[in-house]
Design an enzyme around this catalytic site. Structure first.
Site, short mmCIF file in Angstrom:
data_model
loop_
_atom_site.label_atom_id
_atom_site.label_comp_id
_atom_site.label_asym_id
_atom_site.label_seq_id
_atom_site.Cartn_x
_atom_site.Cartn_y
_atom_site.Cartn_z
N HIS A 136 45.78 44.57 35.80
CA HIS A 136 44.98 44.03 34.61
C HIS A 136 43.51 44.15 34.84
O HIS A 136 42.70 43.68 33.97
CB HIS A 136 45.47 42.48 34.24
CG HIS A 136 45.12 41.31 35.26
ND1 HIS A 136 46.15 40.42 35.50
CD2 HIS A 136 44.54 41.09 36.23
CE1 HIS A 136 45.88 39.78 36.50
NE2 HIS A 136 44.64 40.09 36.74
N ASN A 137 42.98 45.10 35.62
CA ASN A 137 41.53 45.45 35.80
C ASN A 137 41.43 46.96 36.11
O ASN A 137 41.55 47.09 37.33
CB ASN A 137 40.90 44.61 36.89
CG ASN A 137 40.45 43.27 36.57
OD1 ASN A 137 40.41 42.75 35.48
ND2 ASN A 137 39.62 42.66 37.43
N HIS A 183 45.45 38.72 30.00
CA HIS A 183 46.01 38.73 31.41
C HIS A 183 46.33 37.30 31.90
O HIS A 183 46.86 37.33 33.17
CB HIS A 183 44.96 39.20 32.27
CG HIS A 183 44.04 38.71 32.65
ND1 HIS A 183 43.21 37.97 31.82
CD2 HIS A 183 43.36 38.53 34.08
CE1 HIS A 183 42.06 37.19 32.91
NE2 HIS A 183 42.35 37.68 33.93
N GLY A 195 42.89 32.15 30.70
CA GLY A 195 41.45 32.38 30.60
C GLY A 195 40.78 31.09 30.88
O GLY A 195 41.07 30.05 30.46
#
Length: 410
Positions: A279-280, A335, A338
């Site tokens: 997710h990055n 993702h 948060g």
């Protein structure tokens, strides 16, 4: 979802939240900076877990034409999730006693002894097919001599968790079955690559009198440039390393779970439905008829039918989801939950005792050597994962809902 398109924006900003009041001021400012970049394709996206990051919001997605932005990928390149389900009932493990407490407690203790946590690393080099391949293809990397030492050093960190929001969790799904979820990335490798190429991009942007202000922290590299091509090589190495890092840890955890369950019960443990996702990162994809570099910073790719993992916070819930392939987000979802408190903000708002008591009341076993910073990652520091999921119903379909029963933190 709502759209911001005003005097502050060159391109629209699409936000998967109820309204503008749900976005912190710094995050909104960063979104406006992104929307004014000249090479944006279509619009900027903010996922429902969005919050301010370095240069680009966490939970942000952009598609860029012919350029890549190191800070829009982030410092932990390839950070992501790995998951597997089992055929074992979690409730049974809470009741079976061993010489080290319940079976859950014993497994958590064994994981802490087997997997280096926080800043720890292995004392001897570990096997890594990714780093072996990098050494065989050294011509791809030798132009960046300052980074070459990272390849040798990486052998000592593959299969390690790290700190911060990274975790190893034992979880229980809605049907009572034990599942395993790990959140980790490329360790020091990714950060060093990001910082190195961000600084290179800053130097080049100054030479070109770029209209992208240095204060935005969004310096870019054209894909036809030598530096842009080199960043892609190193970014892909970090992504592969992060993927392998999670695999190594999962193998260790699965071995411990299997050994201990089969020692204390008559069950034969089976592992199924494995998912490993980033997710990055940035990737060249085709959207709305153009090939563009999709940057996902704290955001997960969810093409139609694609499985992914969206964690909450320790002591909360997490989800396995199936993607709907929504084109408006360039096939992306949140993702995680948060943050709603920064790490320092969480430490100021919640005490260690409050967090420990909360976990005990929920029956969650915490594996953490130093507990004085545990409030940084408590569930109160994060948004409600169910509210996040509600805001992205058009992006993913929940497949499993998972509750923490044991967690290991750095």
């Amino acid at each position: 979802m709502f759209v911001l398109f005003n005097e502050n924006t060159r391109y629209p900003v699409k936000v998967w939240l109820e309204d503008e009041s749900k976005i912190e001021e710094n995050c909104l400012e960063q979104a406006y900076h992104l929307s004014n970049l000249p090479f944006i394709h279509k619009w900027v996206c903010l996922m429902p877990d969005t919050h301010a990051g370095k240069g680009m919001p966490i939970g942000g997605v952009i598609a860029a034409k012919d350029v890549i932005i190191p800070n829009a990928v982030g410092v932990d390149i390839g950070c992501g999730m790995i998951f597997t389900a089992t055929n074992i009932k979690a409730a049974d493990m809470k009741e079976i006693l061993t010489g080290n407490g319940t079976l859950i407690q014993s497994i958590i203790g064994s994981i802490m002894r087997a997997v280096p946590l926080g800043t720890e690393r292995y004392k001897v080099p570990q096997e890594s097919r990714v780093l072996d391949r990098a050494k065989e293809e050294m011509e791809k990397y030798e132009g960046d001599a300052e980074l070459l030492h990272l390849i040798d050093e990486g052998y000592y960190q593959v299969g390690t968790l790290g700190g911060g929001n990274h975790f190893i969790e034992l979880q229980e799904d809605e049907n009572g079955y034990l599942c395993i979820m790990i959140h980790s990335g490329s360790r020091h490798l990714g950060k060093a690559i990001c910082d190195y190429f961000h600084n290179k991009a800053r130097e080049l942007n100054r030479e070109w009198y770029s209209e992208v202000l240095d204060a935005y922290r969004l310096a870019f590299l054209p894909m036809q440039s030598a530096e842009g091509k080199q960043y892609i090589n190193w970014m892909q190495l970090a992504m592969d390393y992060a993927f392998e890092n999670r695999e190594h840890m999962l193998e260790t955890v699965c071995r411990i779970v299997k050994e201990q369950i089969e020692k204390y019960t008559e069950c034969t443990v089976e592992f199924t439905d494995q998912i490993n996702c980033h997710h990055n990162y940035a990737a060249l994809e085709n959207h709305y008829g153009e090939n563009v570099w999709v940057h996902r910073k704290g955001a997960t790719r969810v093409r139609e039918g694609e499985m992914a993992v969206i964690p909450g916070a320790m002591g909360s819930y997490s989800y396995v989801v199936e993607g709907k392939g929504n084109p408006e987000t360039f096939h992306t979802s949140s993702h995680g939950a948060g943050r709603c408190y920064s790490r320092s903000g969480a430490m100021a708002a919640f005490t260690t005792e409050q967090v420990i008591v909360d976990l005990k009341e929920q029956g969650v076993i915490l594996g953490k050597r130093k507990k004085n910073d545990v409030a940084e990652e408590c569930r109160f520091a994060y948004k409600d994962i169910d509210e996040v999921m509600e805001q992205q119903k058009d992006l993913v379909t929940p497949v499993r809902k998972l509750k923490t029963v044991g967690v290991v933190k750095g």
